[in-house]
Design a protein around this motif. Structure first.
Motif, PDB file in Angstrom:
ATOM      1  N   ARG A   1       0.835  -1.208   0.000  1.00  0.00           N
ATOM      2  CA  ARG A   1       0.000   0.000   0.000  1.00  0.00           C
ATOM      3  C   ARG A   1       0.875   1.266   0.000  1.00  0.00           C
ATOM      4  O   ARG A   1       0.509   2.268  -0.596  1.00  0.00           O
ATOM      5  CB  ARG A   1      -0.917  -0.007   1.228  1.00  0.00           C
ATOM      6  N   ILE A   2       2.006   1.194   0.698  1.00  0.00           N
ATOM      7  CA  ILE A   2       2.935   2.349   0.672  1.00  0.00           C
ATOM      8  C   ILE A   2       3.409   2.606  -0.754  1.00  0.00           C
ATOM      9  O   ILE A   2       3.446   3.749  -1.234  1.00  0.00           O
ATOM     10  CB  ILE A   2       4.133   2.093   1.609  1.00  0.00           C
ATOM     11  N   MET A   3       3.747   1.530  -1.466  1.00  0.00           N
ATOM     12  CA  MET A   3       4.232   1.670  -2.840  1.00  0.00           C
ATOM     13  C   MET A   3       3.129   2.165  -3.762  1.00  0.00           C
ATOM     14  O   MET A   3       3.357   2.987  -4.659  1.00  0.00           O
ATOM     15  CB  MET A   3       4.770   0.325  -3.334  1.00  0.00           C
ATOM     16  N   LEU A   4       1.878   1.661  -3.534  1.00  0.00           N
ATOM     17  CA  LEU A   4       0.761   2.013  -4.412  1.00  0.00           C
ATOM     18  C   LEU A   4       0.273   3.436  -4.175  1.00  0.00           C
ATOM     19  O   LEU A   4      -0.092   4.146  -5.119  1.00  0.00           O
ATOM     20  CB  LEU A   4      -0.387   1.006  -4.202  1.00  0.00           C
ATOM     21  N   ASN A   5       0.244   3.884  -2.909  1.00  0.00           N
ATOM     22  CA  ASN A   5      -0.343   5.186  -2.554  1.00  0.00           C
ATOM     23  C   ASN A   5       0.702   6.301  -2.419  1.00  0.00           C
ATOM     24  O   ASN A   5       0.395   7.357  -1.856  1.00  0.00           O
ATOM     25  CB  ASN A   5      -1.122   5.053  -1.241  1.00  0.00           C
ATOM     26  N   ASN A   6       1.898   6.076  -2.901  1.00  0.00           N
ATOM     27  CA  ASN A   6       2.910   7.140  -2.837  1.00  0.00           C
ATOM     28  C   ASN A   6       2.454   8.339  -3.663  1.00  0.00           C
ATOM     29  O   ASN A   6       2.154   8.207  -4.859  1.00  0.00           O
ATOM     30  CB  ASN A   6       4.251   6.618  -3.358  1.00  0.00           C
TER      31      ASN A   6
ATOM     32  N   ARG B   1       0.520   6.245   7.894  1.00  0.00           N
ATOM     33  CA  ARG B   1      -0.748   6.260   7.172  1.00  0.00           C
ATOM     34  C   ARG B   1      -1.250   4.835   6.883  1.00  0.00           C
ATOM     35  O   ARG B   1      -2.406   4.489   7.166  1.00  0.00           O
ATOM     36  CB  ARG B   1      -0.590   7.031   5.867  1.00  0.00           C
ATOM     37  N   GLU B   2      -0.387   4.008   6.361  1.00  0.00           N
ATOM     38  CA  GLU B   2      -0.814   2.657   5.981  1.00  0.00           C
ATOM     39  C   GLU B   2      -0.982   1.744   7.193  1.00  0.00           C
ATOM     40  O   GLU B   2      -1.831   0.845   7.175  1.00  0.00           O
ATOM     41  CB  GLU B   2       0.184   2.066   4.991  1.00  0.00           C
ATOM     42  N   ILE B   3      -0.208   1.962   8.259  1.00  0.00           N
ATOM     43  CA  ILE B   3      -0.432   1.185   9.496  1.00  0.00           C
ATOM     44  C   ILE B   3      -1.793   1.527  10.075  1.00  0.00           C
ATOM     45  O   ILE B   3      -2.551   0.632  10.511  1.00  0.00           O
ATOM     46  CB  ILE B   3       0.699   1.454  10.499  1.00  0.00           C
ATOM     47  N   ALA B   4      -2.146   2.836  10.124  1.00  0.00           N
ATOM     48  CA  ALA B   4      -3.442   3.244  10.659  1.00  0.00           C
ATOM     49  C   ALA B   4      -4.585   2.650   9.838  1.00  0.00           C
ATOM     50  O   ALA B   4      -5.580   2.160  10.384  1.00  0.00           O
ATOM     51  CB  ALA B   4      -3.521   4.774  10.688  1.00  0.00           C
TER      52      ALA B   4
ATOM     53  N   ASP C   1      -9.943   0.352   7.084  1.00  0.00           N
ATOM     54  CA  ASP C   1     -10.521   1.234   6.064  1.00  0.00           C
ATOM     55  C   ASP C   1      -9.379   1.781   5.205  1.00  0.00           C
ATOM     56  O   ASP C   1      -8.611   2.632   5.659  1.00  0.00           O
ATOM     57  CB  ASP C   1     -11.305   2.364   6.733  1.00  0.00           C
ATOM     58  N   GLN C   2      -9.281   1.278   3.972  1.00  0.00           N
ATOM     59  CA  GLN C   2      -8.199   1.694   3.094  1.00  0.00           C
ATOM     60  C   GLN C   2      -8.376   3.111   2.568  1.00  0.00           C
ATOM     61  O   GLN C   2      -7.437   3.679   1.990  1.00  0.00           O
ATOM     62  CB  GLN C   2      -8.071   0.714   1.918  1.00  0.00           C
ATOM     63  N   ASN C   3      -9.542   3.709   2.742  1.00  0.00           N
ATOM     64  CA  ASN C   3      -9.791   5.088   2.286  1.00  0.00           C
ATOM     65  C   ASN C   3      -9.772   6.085   3.438  1.00  0.00           C
ATOM     66  O   ASN C   3     -10.176   7.233   3.268  1.00  0.00           O
ATOM     67  CB  ASN C   3     -11.133   5.154   1.562  1.00  0.00           C
ATOM     68  N   PHE C   4      -9.316   5.627   4.574  1.00  0.00           N
ATOM     69  CA  PHE C   4      -9.254   6.509   5.730  1.00  0.00           C
ATOM     70  C   PHE C   4      -8.323   7.690   5.428  1.00  0.00           C
ATOM     71  O   PHE C   4      -7.205   7.509   4.944  1.00  0.00           O
ATOM     72  CB  PHE C   4      -8.772   5.730   6.955  1.00  0.00           C
ATOM     73  N   SER C   5      -8.851   8.908   5.704  1.00  0.00           N
ATOM     74  CA  SER C   5      -8.072  10.118   5.415  1.00  0.00           C
ATOM     75  C   SER C   5      -7.022  10.338   6.497  1.00  0.00           C
ATOM     76  O   SER C   5      -7.347  10.413   7.686  1.00  0.00           O
ATOM     77  CB  SER C   5      -8.999  11.333   5.320  1.00  0.00           C
ATOM     78  N   TRP C   6      -5.791  10.452   6.039  1.00  0.00           N
ATOM     79  CA  TRP C   6      -4.667  10.652   6.967  1.00  0.00           C
ATOM     80  C   TRP C   6      -3.855  11.845   6.451  1.00  0.00           C
ATOM     81  O   TRP C   6      -3.085  11.730   5.509  1.00  0.00           O
ATOM     82  CB  TRP C   6      -3.809   9.391   7.027  1.00  0.00           C
TER      83      TRP C   6
END
Length: 599
Positions: A110-115, A193-196, A202-207
């Motif tokens: 997810r870190i790699m995808l959401n960078n 962000r991705e740990i939270a 919730d993968q769409n949680f706003s951080w």
């Protein structure tokens, strides 16, 4: 019949003529005059270029700025490893440990995808099972990765992580790289962000997290004008310095000054004419210096008072003019002016460099040393520019106003000299240079070896104008031997003997022939032997008779030609008649006036 001026009217008349001469001389040397007036534009442009280069170099750091409201760093992306200043290829954007746990694999994906801005490809990330494996890889293959993440699951609801980066700032080509903001914070935000999101489910949680540096004043201050300005402003003054020395020595070398003195030139009008003209050029040059600095939008020129800057540059350049007056009295060849000017510039550059770093204007230095150091004008300029630069080091600094010239800038904690003190030193030392220039100009031998005594100014006749202009031969460091007696020489030519007998008879009877314009009565000139004491040696010269008793009448309204072999004393005789050379024996009357007492 033309009425001749005397006293103040004659002084003013001579001053006007000499001032016009100086204008014509400057016009003939248009290039030198142009450089004297406008060289500041070139040097201030160089300072501007240096300032831009340094601003570019320090653009990536806020140490030199007052930071009141720092900008937040929001959603910083993990940069490509190739963006790091010093990296070996192939490289990895980051490494991580804990790949034996599916939860950690998912978080890293997810870190790699959401960078933000770009996805990180899988071949740019290197995984390990434990942190020790990461350490071993970093040790065996350094400079391949800017940072690493280490994940540890404490329990079902707690995941801890660690970040491993090299926090040492590095520089390359004037740019500074701060690993904390460039690599560590992006990794930290992405991991949290991705740990939270993983723990919440919730993968769409706003951080949204923003990082700011602390608001702070300028940690370091730097004024390019205060640091490099002394050298450049000294160079500006050197154009007038060299031109002034060259002009004064040329007049002395070509005996123009001596010819004007024979014609009744006042010393006062000579020095005042030079001082007035050079002072006018200096005033314009100082004005242009400040205006050019304001044109380039330097805080140094915009925030400091215009009057403070103008008087500093004006008094410094006037001081250098007085210094040039003094130096010119010790130089006999105009061709040496450039060499002397270059030597003064080199010495000034070195002493200014020392002064810029605070020596000797601090509380730990003795007053005697500061006094000696302040006798050299470039040192005063350097310390004044350093203070003015410190007072305008940042955009928020107010500079020094005219009402604050007697106070030290707040940033100068070890200040022992103010701008007002610099003004006083510049005015005082100028007067010293000017007085010493007049003194040494009188006691140093001119081109004919004639000078005044060391204490000529103590003679009342010097101030009253009656007998105070008596001169003597020999240098200051020379000893004159006794003059050998002059042997009576009987001319071989019968006409010459007859002429000599007529003049001798008239002299004995005290008869002055009204039809004679010049009567030479046994004129003799003997150059005595001297011992000149130098630094490492003594030089002795033997005495010799240049003119041996000349007796002759020059009738009025006639052209008289003196035809004798080379070395017979023609030039010496004429010099004695015109007052250039002292008479050893005998006398000569020019329309009844003795060359011993009237010339």
């Amino acid at each position: 019949m033309v009425e001749l001026n005397r006293g103040i009217p004659l002084l003013f008349q001579q001053f006007k003529a000499l001032f016009k001469k100086n204008i014509i001389l400057s016009w003939r040397n248009k290039r030198s005059t142009f450089l004297q007036l406008f060289s500041s534009l070139f040097f201030i442009f160089l300072i501007f270029v240096i300032d831009k280069a340094l601003t570019r170099r320090f653009a990536s750091t806020t140490s030199y700025n007052n930071v009141r409201d720092p900008e937040a760093l929001v959603f910083p992306p993990i940069p490509r490893c190739e963006d790091k200043f010093f990296i070996k290829k192939p490289c990895f954007d980051f490494a991580w440990s804990g790949n034996g746990t599916d939860k950690f694999v998912s978080i890293v994906n997810r870190i790699m995808l959401n960078n933000p801005g770009r996805q990180i490809p899988s071949n740019k990330v290197k995984s390990f099972r434990t942190a020790d494996e990461v350490d071993a890889w970093l040790f065996s293959d350094p400079m391949r990765c800017p940072g690493a993440l280490h994940f540890v699951e404490r329990n079902a609801t707690v995941i801890s992580y660690g970040i491993q980066t090299n926090s040492t700032s590095v520089s390359r080509r004037g740019q500074t790289e701060d690993p904390t903001f460039k690599f560590q914070i992006p990794l930290q935000i992405a991991a949290e962000r991705e740990i939270a999101r993983s723990l919440i489910g919730d993968q769409n949680f706003s951080w949204v997290v923003g990082f700011k540096e602390f608001a702070h004043p300028a940690v370091d201050t730097f004024s390019v004008v205060g640091m490099v300005g002394p050298t450049f402003f000294l160079a500006i003054a050197m154009f007038a310095f060299v031109f002034q020395i060259g002009s004064l020595v040329t007049e002395k070398e070509l005996k123009l000054r001596q010819a004007m003195s024979i014609m009744g030139l006042y010393e006062t009008s000579f020095w005042l004419s030079w001082l007035t003209w050079e002072g006018l050029l200096t005033l314009l040059s100082s004005l242009f210096t400040v205006l050019f600095g304001m044109m380039f939008q330097f805080n140094f020129f915009l925030n400091n008072s215009f009057a403070v800057l103008f008087f500093l540059f004006f008094l410094f350049q006037v001081n250098m003019i007085g210094y040039a007056f003094l130096i010119s009295t010790f130089i006999s060849k105009a061709s040496s002016a450039t060499s002397v000017g270059f030597s003064i510039f080199i010495i000034g550059f070195l002493t200014q460099l020392v002064t810029t770093f605070g020596f000797p204007y601090n509380e730990g230095t003795s007053i005697i040393l500061r006094t000696i150091w302040s006798l050299f004008p470039p040192n005063l300029l350097a310390t004044a520019l350093n203070q003015l630069g410190s007072a305008t080091a940042t955009d928020e600094d107010d500079g020094i106003s005219w009402s604050r010239i007697a106070k030290c800038p707040d940033s100068e904690l070890d200040c022992v000299i103010t701008i007002a003190d610099v003004y006083i030193w510049l005015v005082g030392t100028f007067l010293v240079w000017f007085i010493l220039a007049i003194y040494f100009d009188n006691i140093m031998p001119n081109s004919n070896g004639v000078r005044k005594s060391l204490f000529y100014f103590l003679k009342p006749g010097y101030w009253t104008g009656k007998g105070g202009d008596k001169v003597e031969e020999g240098g200051i460091c020379s000893f004159v031997s006794s003059i050998p007696p002059l042997e009576d020489a009987i001319p071989d030519d019968e006409d010459v003997r007859e002429e000599a007998n007529i003049v001798k008879q008239q002299t004995m009877e005290g008869f002055i022939d009204p039809n004679v314009s010049v009567q030479i009565r046994g004129l003799a000139k003997t150059y005595p032997g001297t011992t000149n004491i130098g630094c490492c040696k003594c030089k002795k010269t033997a005495s010799y008779h240049a003119v041996k008793g000349l007796w002759i009448n020059f009738p009025k309204d006639q052209l008289f030609c003196l035809l004798v072999p080379n070395g017979a004393g023609k030039t010496t005789a004429i010099n004695c008649l015109t007052g250039i050379t002292l008479v050893t024996a005998g006398d000569a009357l020019i329309y009844g006036y003795s060359v011993r007492s009237s010339v």
